[in-house]
Design an enzyme around this catalytic site. Sequence first.
Site, PDB file in Angstrom:
ATOM      1  N   ASP A   1       0.970  -1.251   0.056  1.00 38.10           N
ATOM      2  CA  ASP A   1      -0.034   0.025  -0.165  1.00 38.10           C
ATOM      3  C   ASP A   1       0.775   1.304  -0.020  1.00 38.10           C
ATOM      4  O   ASP A   1       2.004   1.258   0.806  1.00 38.10           O
ATOM      5  CB  ASP A   1      -0.872  -0.022   1.187  1.00 38.10           C
ATOM      6  CG  ASP A   1      -1.974   1.091   1.129  1.00 38.10           C
ATOM      7  OD1 ASP A   1      -2.835   1.110   0.388  1.00 38.10           O
ATOM      8  OD2 ASP A   1      -1.771   2.054   2.090  1.00 38.10           O
TER       9      ASP A   1
ATOM     10  N   GLU B   1       1.728  -0.475  -5.002  1.00 32.62           N
ATOM     11  CA  GLU B   1       0.870   0.672  -5.397  1.00 32.62           C
ATOM     12  C   GLU B   1       1.477   1.875  -5.620  1.00 32.62           C
ATOM     13  O   GLU B   1       2.100   2.574  -4.485  1.00 32.62           O
ATOM     14  CB  GLU B   1      -0.202   1.029  -4.339  1.00 32.62           C
ATOM     15  CG  GLU B   1      -1.337   2.004  -4.780  1.00 32.62           C
ATOM     16  CD  GLU B   1      -2.043   2.638  -3.768  1.00 32.62           C
ATOM     17  OE1 GLU B   1      -3.239   3.122  -3.836  1.00 32.62           O
ATOM     18  OE2 GLU B   1      -1.658   2.633  -2.514  1.00 32.62           O
TER      19      GLU B   1
HETATM   20  C1  GLC Z   1      -4.328   3.425  -0.601  1.00 33.59           C
HETATM   21  C2  GLC Z   1      -5.276   2.407  -0.495  1.00 33.59           C
HETATM   22  C3  GLC Z   1      -6.378   3.202  -0.060  1.00 33.59           C
HETATM   23  C4  GLC Z   1      -6.210   3.857   1.240  1.00 33.59           C
HETATM   24  C5  GLC Z   1      -4.788   4.280   1.395  1.00 33.59           C
HETATM   25  C6  GLC Z   1      -4.291   4.633   2.900  1.00 33.59           C
HETATM   26  O1  GLC Z   1      -4.298   4.283  -1.568  1.00 33.59           O
HETATM   27  O2  GLC Z   1      -5.597   1.905  -1.762  1.00 33.59           O
HETATM   28  O3  GLC Z   1      -7.505   2.549  -0.029  1.00 33.59           O
HETATM   29  O4  GLC Z   1      -7.139   4.816   1.804  1.00 33.59           O
HETATM   30  O5  GLC Z   1      -3.846   3.854   0.626  1.00 33.59           O
HETATM   31  O6  GLC Z   1      -3.822   3.372   3.255  1.00 33.59           O
END
Ligand code: GLC
Length: 533
Positions: A208, A258
């Site tokens: 994440d 991500e």
């Molecule tokens: C990422 C996740 C999202 C979350 C954020 C904070 O972007 O996909 O859903 O709110 O991280 O952890």
Amino acid sequence: MEGSRHSGDDWWRSAVIYQVYVRSFADGDGDGTGDLAGVRARLPHLAELGVDALWFTPWYVSPLADGGYDVADYRAIDPAFGTLAEAEKLIAEAQDLGIRTIVDIVPNHVSDQHPWFRAALAAGPGSPERRLFHFRPGRGAHGELPPNNWASEFGGVPWTRLDDGDWYLHLFAAQQPDLNWAHPAVRQEHEDVLRFWFERGVAGVRIDSAALLAKDPELPDITPDRTPHPYLDRDELHDIYRSWRAVADAYDGIFVGEVWLPDSERFARYLRPDELHTAFNFTFLTAPWDAASLRTAIDNTLAEHAPVGAPATWVLCNHDVTRTVTRYGRADTGFAFADKVFGTPTDLRLGTRRARAAALLSLALPGAVYLYQGEELGLPEADIPLDRIQDPMHARSGGTDPGRDGCRVPLPWAAGEPYAGFGSVGEPWLPQPPGWSTYAADVQAADPGSVLSLYREALRLRRTETGFGDGALHWLPSAEGILAFARPTGLTCVVNLSPEPAVLPHHREVLLASDPLDAEGRLPQDTAVWLRD
Ligand code: GLC
């Protein structure tokens, strides 16, 4: 039992990975919240759909201030979802169906209920416990101003002041304090957590907010000329991911990061052979439904991945963005968080037609594909009544951003059952809009023209025909508004985004079309086809 769908170590280069947002997938115990029992009961749906792996959004103990991305214990399952023993059973049962499991690790921050943060609060200013986070005195004569000028990813100020005078940093919600990645205990802990889940049989880890962890120790103001950025895409990250890679390699595990970065050269650095295996393709996800834009997104994606030898991923939606059929049914078919507003006019028939074509497009491109639960049912973004919105993005925007709950509505499974079969007893945690049961999986399974039937057939062909997944692509000559490319072994994909019907290139067989061809065998507007030469 079908056995593993991909043999060898490189399954992830061509996989179809299905994202499970546990809270909204299926409710096994009838309390209105999805859970692991619900997922286990619905594994046959996933096997029938034909996916290779499941990515579970965080299922750990969490106060759910940000849908589970606020983790209080990385080694335990939230009691609302089940137990660790149940997660282990789920991993094993999925594996028996040839489906691998990917867990979601949230390294940038923890929940404010995590023992580390509670200890830091109790220990007070200047304590070693506070060094695991970013605590600072404020600015101004009385420390009444935030320590710097940063902005929260969710809107507003990313600092919260405590009664003892210290401020702490949270790039997201106040319930998500950022960890200090310069502290060796933080690194040690996360490598242990990775081992913990690999030991339990998971095949991979989604990381994440992967480009946000490292911070300039001075936490300086952001100014237009300041490089490197004080918290985005800092070079220290690569050292962190190299040690993570060594952990994963010991288990044959894989990573998907991500990584939201506009600069493709910087993005590709995360995918070097000793770092992350893959990262989500947000260039493709955010591209509008327009042949030139999509072609540019595809070409840029392939060009940025090629030098590091990593496979591309193709993503049309996830739990953070507007559902595909809704996005493609609007005047602006691209996606940007900043542009989300209430009340955007939407033509769902048009959006669904385009989403069907986009599904065949993405499944024919070289690399791995991510599907988000409900995408295979063609679910639209739902309007959530204002008093039911839970996503912190809504409140932190001052109420202008509708937030992300509209793509997180509990799934419809069976048209004739209460709550469309999501769970039989308790009202779902987010309301299902009127007409939700028309999208139910059981209705669609019986309809050969449904979105579900299209996905099942596409995934079946992707498994049984050669030429899909990892490998090469070459563009075929085509008129404006048409995307046409060939994969090795004579597989061709054509997508018509122009108003005129398109004459198909030479082929021996039509494998699958997203909507019927016209009476002359031409490809109508907003339709995709797979051909075999
Ligand atoms: C990422 C996740 C999202 C979350 C954020 C904070 O972007 O996909 O859903 O709110 O991280 O952890």
